[in-house]
Design a protein around this motif. Structure first.
Motif, PDB file in Angstrom:
ATOM      1  N   LEU A   1      55.195  61.073  48.686  1.00  0.00           N
ATOM      2  CA  LEU A   1      53.779  60.782  48.577  1.00  0.00           C
ATOM      3  C   LEU A   1      53.366  60.017  49.826  1.00  0.00           C
ATOM      4  CD1 LEU A   1      51.333  60.939  46.596  1.00  0.00           C
ATOM      5  CD2 LEU A   1      52.013  58.668  45.805  1.00  0.00           C
ATOM      6  N   TYR A   2      52.190  60.355  50.360  1.00  0.00           N
ATOM      7  CA  TYR A   2      51.709  59.713  51.579  1.00  0.00           C
ATOM      8  C   TYR A   2      50.233  59.337  51.449  1.00  0.00           C
ATOM      9  CZ  TYR A   2      55.768  61.978  53.752  1.00  0.00           C
ATOM     10  OH  TYR A   2      57.050  62.396  54.059  1.00  0.00           O
ATOM     11  N   ILE A   3      49.872  58.287  52.139  1.00  0.00           N
ATOM     12  CA  ILE A   3      48.450  57.996  52.285  1.00  0.00           C
ATOM     13  C   ILE A   3      47.874  59.069  53.215  1.00  0.00           C
ATOM     14  CG2 ILE A   3      48.767  56.478  54.269  1.00  0.00           C
ATOM     15  CD1 ILE A   3      46.558  54.707  53.198  1.00  0.00           C
ATOM     16  N   ASP A   4      46.625  59.430  52.987  1.00  0.00           N
ATOM     17  CA  ASP A   4      46.032  60.542  53.746  1.00  0.00           C
ATOM     18  C   ASP A   4      46.095  60.325  55.263  1.00  0.00           C
ATOM     19  OD1 ASP A   4      43.333  61.434  51.426  1.00  0.00           O
ATOM     20  OD2 ASP A   4      45.464  61.941  51.479  1.00  0.00           O
ATOM     21  N   SER A   5      45.935  59.113  55.700  1.00  0.00           N
ATOM     22  CA  SER A   5      45.833  58.848  57.140  1.00  0.00           C
ATOM     23  C   SER A   5      47.130  59.101  57.900  1.00  0.00           C
ATOM     24  CB  SER A   5      45.358  57.418  57.387  1.00  0.00           C
ATOM     25  OG  SER A   5      46.269  56.494  56.829  1.00  0.00           O
ATOM     26  N   VAL A   6      48.248  59.249  57.205  1.00  0.00           N
ATOM     27  CA  VAL A   6      49.525  59.476  57.900  1.00  0.00           C
ATOM     28  C   VAL A   6      50.101  60.859  57.624  1.00  0.00           C
ATOM     29  CG1 VAL A   6      49.998  57.004  57.774  1.00  0.00           C
ATOM     30  CG2 VAL A   6      51.117  58.558  56.155  1.00  0.00           C
ATOM     31  N   LYS A   7      49.467  61.616  56.759  1.00  0.00           N
ATOM     32  CA  LYS A   7      49.968  62.955  56.440  1.00  0.00           C
ATOM     33  C   LYS A   7      50.044  63.816  57.700  1.00  0.00           C
ATOM     34  CE  LYS A   7      48.487  63.237  51.613  1.00  0.00           C
ATOM     35  NZ  LYS A   7      47.561  63.889  50.649  1.00  0.00           N
ATOM     36  N   GLY A   8      51.163  64.505  57.853  1.00  0.00           N
ATOM     37  CA  GLY A   8      51.368  65.345  59.026  1.00  0.00           C
ATOM     38  C   GLY A   8      51.924  64.596  60.219  1.00  0.00           C
ATOM     39  N   ARG A   9      51.936  63.271  60.159  1.00  0.00           N
ATOM     40  CA  ARG A   9      52.469  62.464  61.274  1.00  0.00           C
ATOM     41  C   ARG A   9      53.718  61.683  60.863  1.00  0.00           C
ATOM     42  NH1 ARG A   9      49.622  58.398  63.291  1.00  0.00           N
ATOM     43  NH2 ARG A   9      48.480  57.939  61.363  1.00  0.00           N
ATOM     44  N   PHE A  10      53.743  61.195  59.653  1.00  0.00           N
ATOM     45  CA  PHE A  10      54.864  60.398  59.156  1.00  0.00           C
ATOM     46  C   PHE A  10      55.685  61.227  58.179  1.00  0.00           C
ATOM     47  CE2 PHE A  10      52.861  55.862  59.555  1.00  0.00           C
ATOM     48  CZ  PHE A  10      52.514  56.138  60.863  1.00  0.00           C
ATOM     49  N   THR A  11      56.990  60.992  58.178  1.00  0.00           N
ATOM     50  CA  THR A  11      57.883  61.645  57.224  1.00  0.00           C
ATOM     51  C   THR A  11      58.824  60.613  56.634  1.00  0.00           C
ATOM     52  OG1 THR A  11      57.828  63.712  58.494  1.00  0.00           O
ATOM     53  CG2 THR A  11      59.599  63.451  56.883  1.00  0.00           C
ATOM     54  N   ILE A  12      58.851  60.559  55.308  1.00  0.00           N
ATOM     55  CA  ILE A  12      59.766  59.655  54.625  1.00  0.00           C
ATOM     56  C   ILE A  12      60.963  60.443  54.130  1.00  0.00           C
ATOM     57  CG2 ILE A  12      58.620  59.884  52.360  1.00  0.00           C
ATOM     58  CD1 ILE A  12      59.238  56.867  51.950  1.00  0.00           C
ATOM     59  N   SER A  13      62.129  59.840  54.248  1.00  0.00           N
ATOM     60  CA  SER A  13      63.351  60.476  53.775  1.00  0.00           C
ATOM     61  C   SER A  13      64.321  59.389  53.344  1.00  0.00           C
ATOM     62  CB  SER A  13      63.968  61.344  54.879  1.00  0.00           C
ATOM     63  OG  SER A  13      64.321  60.552  56.001  1.00  0.00           O
ATOM     64  N   ARG A  14      65.373  59.790  52.662  1.00  0.00           N
ATOM     65  CA  ARG A  14      66.362  58.790  52.237  1.00  0.00           C
ATOM     66  C   ARG A  14      67.754  59.378  52.275  1.00  0.00           C
ATOM     67  NH1 ARG A  14      64.770  56.785  46.419  1.00  0.00           N
ATOM     68  NH2 ARG A  14      66.798  55.719  46.488  1.00  0.00           N
ATOM     69  N   ASP A  15      68.710  58.495  52.470  1.00  0.00           N
ATOM     70  CA  ASP A  15      70.125  58.837  52.455  1.00  0.00           C
ATOM     71  C   ASP A  15      70.745  57.962  51.377  1.00  0.00           C
ATOM     72  OD1 ASP A  15      72.851  59.084  52.824  1.00  0.00           O
ATOM     73  OD2 ASP A  15      72.718  59.121  55.000  1.00  0.00           O
ATOM     74  N   ASN A  16      70.977  58.523  50.204  1.00  0.00           N
ATOM     75  CA  ASN A  16      71.482  57.733  49.086  1.00  0.00           C
ATOM     76  C   ASN A  16      72.908  57.243  49.318  1.00  0.00           C
ATOM     77  OD1 ASN A  16      69.103  57.844  47.568  1.00  0.00           O
ATOM     78  ND2 ASN A  16      69.680  59.808  46.651  1.00  0.00           N
ATOM     79  N   ALA A  17      73.661  57.960  50.115  1.00  0.00           N
ATOM     80  CA  ALA A  17      75.017  57.504  50.431  1.00  0.00           C
ATOM     81  C   ALA A  17      74.985  56.187  51.194  1.00  0.00           C
ATOM     82  CB  ALA A  17      75.748  58.564  51.237  1.00  0.00           C
ATOM     83  N   LYS A  18      73.914  55.974  51.931  1.00  0.00           N
ATOM     84  CA  LYS A  18      73.743  54.736  52.687  1.00  0.00           C
ATOM     85  C   LYS A  18      72.714  53.807  52.044  1.00  0.00           C
ATOM     86  CE  LYS A  18      74.827  56.920  57.131  1.00  0.00           C
ATOM     87  NZ  LYS A  18      74.348  57.197  58.505  1.00  0.00           N
ATOM     88  N   SER A  19      72.153  54.232  50.898  1.00  0.00           N
ATOM     89  CA  SER A  19      71.122  53.437  50.212  1.00  0.00           C
ATOM     90  C   SER A  19      70.005  53.057  51.179  1.00  0.00           C
ATOM     91  CB  SER A  19      71.725  52.174  49.596  1.00  0.00           C
ATOM     92  OG  SER A  19      72.705  52.503  48.636  1.00  0.00           O
TER      93      SER A  19
END
Length: 114
Positions: free
Chosen positions: A55-73
């Protein structure tokens, strides 16, 4: 759960930065808020435990990407095409459904020069 954020800095407009936030334990939702000078803290992005839902705020959509690595928490926020209005202290947060707690990390400053 303790959260340790890193990756902030000074960048020119149009540049990129990647923020990281490492958790000391298991979490469910992880994400980022930011607070610009003189403004209230606002939601930026979040992802669920699987990393599949974001989920992103509209102002960052297309510019920001969130991701996670659960092995590294660890949760990441890749920020591209940065704008001066992205200048803020960025705070990571995590929600643990089992105990209903929300945890916050210390902020990391992102400054985008024009």
């Amino acid at each position: 759960v303790q959260l340790q954020a890193s990756g902030g800095g000074l960048v020119q407009a149009g540049g990129s930065l990647r923020l990281s936030c490492a958790a000391s334990g298991s979490t469910d939702v992880m994400g980022w808020f930011r607070q610009a000078p003189g403004k209230e803290r606002e939601f930026v992005a979040a992802t669920d435990r699987s990393g599949k839902y974001t989920l992103y705020i509209d102002s960052v959509k297309g510019r920001f990407t969130i991701s996670r690595d659960n092995a590294k928490s660890t949760v990441y926020l890749q920020m591209n095409s940065l704008k001066p209005e992205d200048t803020a202290v960025y705070y990571c947060y995590a929600i643990h459904y089992y105990n209903g707690m929300t945890y916050w990390g210390k902020g990391t400053l992102v400054t985008v020069s024009s």
